[in-house]
Design a protein around this motif. Structure first.
Motif, short mmCIF file in Angstrom:
data_model
loop_
_atom_site.label_atom_id
_atom_site.label_comp_id
_atom_site.label_asym_id
_atom_site.label_seq_id
_atom_site.Cartn_x
_atom_site.Cartn_y
_atom_site.Cartn_z
N GLY A 250 0.80 -1.20 0.00
CA GLY A 250 0.00 0.00 0.00
C GLY A 250 0.84 1.26 0.00
O GLY A 250 1.89 1.32 -0.64
N VAL A 251 0.40 2.26 0.75
CA VAL A 251 1.01 3.58 0.73
C VAL A 251 1.15 4.11 2.16
O VAL A 251 0.26 3.91 2.99
CB VAL A 251 0.15 4.57 -0.09
CG1 VAL A 251 0.73 5.97 -0.08
CG2 VAL A 251 0.02 4.09 -1.53
N SER A 252 2.26 4.79 2.43
CA SER A 252 2.44 5.49 3.70
C SER A 252 2.27 6.98 3.45
O SER A 252 2.82 7.52 2.49
CB SER A 252 3.82 5.21 4.29
OG SER A 252 3.98 3.83 4.57
N PHE A 284 -5.55 8.47 -6.86
CA PHE A 284 -5.41 9.38 -5.73
C PHE A 284 -5.88 10.79 -6.09
O PHE A 284 -6.62 11.43 -5.34
CB PHE A 284 -3.96 9.43 -5.26
CG PHE A 284 -3.70 10.55 -4.29
CD1 PHE A 284 -4.05 10.42 -2.96
CD2 PHE A 284 -3.16 11.76 -4.73
CE1 PHE A 284 -3.87 11.48 -2.07
CE2 PHE A 284 -2.97 12.83 -3.85
CZ PHE A 284 -3.32 12.68 -2.51
N ILE A 285 -5.43 11.29 -7.25
CA ILE A 285 -5.79 12.64 -7.66
C ILE A 285 -7.30 12.77 -7.84
O ILE A 285 -7.91 13.78 -7.44
CB ILE A 285 -5.04 13.03 -8.96
CG1 ILE A 285 -3.55 13.26 -8.64
CG2 ILE A 285 -5.65 14.26 -9.62
CD1 ILE A 285 -2.67 13.37 -9.86
N TYR A 295 -6.84 9.19 3.34
CA TYR A 295 -6.95 7.73 3.43
C TYR A 295 -7.80 7.19 2.28
O TYR A 295 -7.38 6.29 1.55
CB TYR A 295 -7.56 7.32 4.77
CG TYR A 295 -7.60 5.81 4.97
CD1 TYR A 295 -6.57 5.15 5.63
CD2 TYR A 295 -8.66 5.04 4.47
CE1 TYR A 295 -6.60 3.76 5.80
CE2 TYR A 295 -8.70 3.67 4.62
CZ TYR A 295 -7.66 3.04 5.29
OH TYR A 295 -7.69 1.67 5.45
N LYS A 296 -8.98 7.75 2.11
CA LYS A 296 -9.88 7.27 1.06
C LYS A 296 -9.28 7.52 -0.32
O LYS A 296 -9.40 6.67 -1.22
CB LYS A 296 -11.25 7.94 1.19
CG LYS A 296 -12.28 7.39 0.22
CD LYS A 296 -13.65 8.02 0.46
CE LYS A 296 -14.69 7.46 -0.52
NZ LYS A 296 -16.03 8.08 -0.30
N SER A 297 -8.64 8.68 -0.50
CA SER A 297 -8.02 8.99 -1.79
C SER A 297 -6.93 7.98 -2.13
O SER A 297 -6.79 7.54 -3.28
CB SER A 297 -7.44 10.41 -1.78
OG SER A 297 -8.46 11.37 -1.59
N CYS A 298 -6.13 7.61 -1.12
CA CYS A 298 -5.06 6.63 -1.36
C CYS A 298 -5.63 5.23 -1.62
O CYS A 298 -5.07 4.48 -2.42
CB CYS A 298 -4.10 6.59 -0.17
SG CYS A 298 -2.99 8.01 -0.09
N ARG A 299 -6.73 4.89 -0.97
CA ARG A 299 -7.37 3.60 -1.28
C ARG A 299 -7.84 3.58 -2.73
O ARG A 299 -7.72 2.55 -3.42
CB ARG A 299 -8.55 3.36 -0.34
CG ARG A 299 -8.17 2.82 1.00
CD ARG A 299 -7.71 1.38 0.97
NE ARG A 299 -8.80 0.41 1.00
CZ ARG A 299 -8.62 -0.90 0.93
NH1 ARG A 299 -7.39 -1.41 0.80
NH2 ARG A 299 -9.65 -1.73 0.97
N MET A 300 -8.36 4.70 -3.18
CA MET A 300 -8.78 4.79 -4.58
C MET A 300 -7.56 4.62 -5.49
O MET A 300 -7.62 3.92 -6.51
CB MET A 300 -9.44 6.15 -4.84
CG MET A 300 -10.03 6.31 -6.23
SD MET A 300 -11.47 5.26 -6.47
CE MET A 300 -12.01 5.79 -8.09
N GLY A 333 -14.03 -2.89 0.16
CA GLY A 333 -14.46 -1.51 0.30
C GLY A 333 -13.32 -0.56 0.68
O GLY A 333 -12.16 -0.95 0.77
N PHE A 334 -13.68 0.68 0.88
CA PHE A 334 -12.69 1.70 1.23
C PHE A 334 -12.15 1.48 2.64
O PHE A 334 -11.07 1.90 2.96
CB PHE A 334 -13.31 3.09 1.12
CG PHE A 334 -13.44 3.58 -0.31
CD1 PHE A 334 -12.33 4.06 -1.00
CD2 PHE A 334 -14.65 3.55 -0.96
CE1 PHE A 334 -12.43 4.50 -2.31
CE2 PHE A 334 -14.77 4.00 -2.27
CZ PHE A 334 -13.66 4.48 -2.94
#
Length: 334
Positions: A250-252, A284-285, A295-300, A333-334
């Motif tokens: 994932g992403v930090s 993300f964008i 958080y939600k943007s990075c999940r996307m 899900g998110f």
């Protein structure tokens, strides 16, 4: 606003091996796609429903026609793409040997996108732009290097959100250390920076011997160093948000004066990891411009990346909003 995002930097024709798993010397044929980090990102954003434009350069050649035709068919604005008569459109050839070998060769001698200049930047009315994104490779040569700095200054003056995809491509730099010098000079003008652990280390590189490239994997070098120290070094330069891509983990998310947090990815069995980071950036964008939290943007973003690694190319396989929402729903899900 006329454009949700304008992205600046590389564009190319990408020739991907049709023989998945074959040694590069045994490849019999290639599929012709398009590529270049900014082109990939705006394609992903366009398919998710944003209004997009690309600022790059193409040569007066059939490869340039190929790139422009793709962009026009996607609905991406091309009026900021000059034809550079004395230069060539860029090309990339890629092998696909899952799970972890993806050799590639860049053909970027006198590449048209490196000739994008200050006047080309001035053609963009920043008052019509919500977010302006650039890639680190655009810093490798003049006049595109100065054009990037000029673009970020104009974007900041207009109150536009600025994003840097760190985008380290080792063979595009005569001295690997100069990559970090340019990135560090630009970061104080950047609100959001995105990079892999390797790109973060490259941005703080002290010795070229830290970089190790095997199987000609230019886009995925091994870089030795303390990544947490490098992250702190970049944050100290003034960037507000640093997104560190950690592959399937994932992403930090690092923010000035706030606790770091991790956003999990979507576990899948990858076919081709090339372009996954650009897909992440597009997702993300999209979320960020919808006003979602980080958080939600990075999940996307993670969902876009996970879908693209299942495909044999990048820009040509960016998911639509409907596809991404369905994928996220089916994977927790998110």
């Amino acid at each position: 606003m006329k454009y949700d995002i304008v992205a600046m930097g590389r564009s190319s024709i990408d020739l991907y091996s049709q023989n998945i798993g074959a040694d590069f010397v045994d490849i019999k044929g290639f599929d012709a796609f398009v590529g270049g980090s900014p082109l990939n990102i705006v394609t992903g954003c366009q398919r998710l429903g944003l209004n997009t434009a690309l600022l790059t350069g193409v040569g007066a050649d059939k490869v340039g026609d190929f790139i422009l035709n793709f962009l026009k068919n996607e609905g991406i604005e091309t009026k900021f793409i000059p034809t550079i008569p004395h230069a060539r459109s860029s090309a990339v050839i890629l092998g696909i040997q899952p799970p972890d070998t993806f050799p590639l060769v860049y053909y970027r001698h006198n590449a048209a996108d490196t000739h994008v200049n200050i006047d080309h930047v001035n053609a963009v009315n920043m008052e019509e732009v919500r977010l302006f994104e650039v890639s680190g490779t655009a810093l490798s040569l003049e006049p595109s290097r100065s054009a990037v700095f000029h673009a970020m200054e104009r974007a900041n003056a207009a109150g536009v959100t600025t994003v840097l995809d760190i985008d380290f491509r080792a063979d595009q730099w005569s001295d690997l250390r100069s990559f970090g010098i340019m990135v560090r000079a630009l970061l104080p003008k950047v609100k959001i920076a995105i990079g892999t652990e390797e790109e973060i280390l490259a941005a703080m590189l002290k010795d070229s011997r830290q970089v190790e490239i095997t199987h000609q994997q230019i886009s995925a070098p091994t870089i030795h160093g303390d990544v947490e120290e490098a992250i702190q070094g970049l944050m100290d330069l003034g960037v507000e948000i640093l997104l560190v891509k950690r592959g399937s983990k994932g992403v930090s998310v690092y923010q000035k004066g706030q606790e770091t947090f991790n956003v999990p990815g979507f576990p899948v069995e990858p076919l081709n990891v090339l372009g996954a980071g650009d897909a992440f950036a597009s997702g993300f964008i999209y979320g960020y411009l919808q006003g979602w939290d980080l958080y939600k943007s990075c999940r996307m973003g993670n969902a876009s990346g996970a879908q693209v690694v299942l495909q044999p190319g990048c820009a040509n396989f960016m998911p639509t909003l409907e596809e991404s929402m369905k994928f996220i729903e089916e994977h927790g899900g998110f």
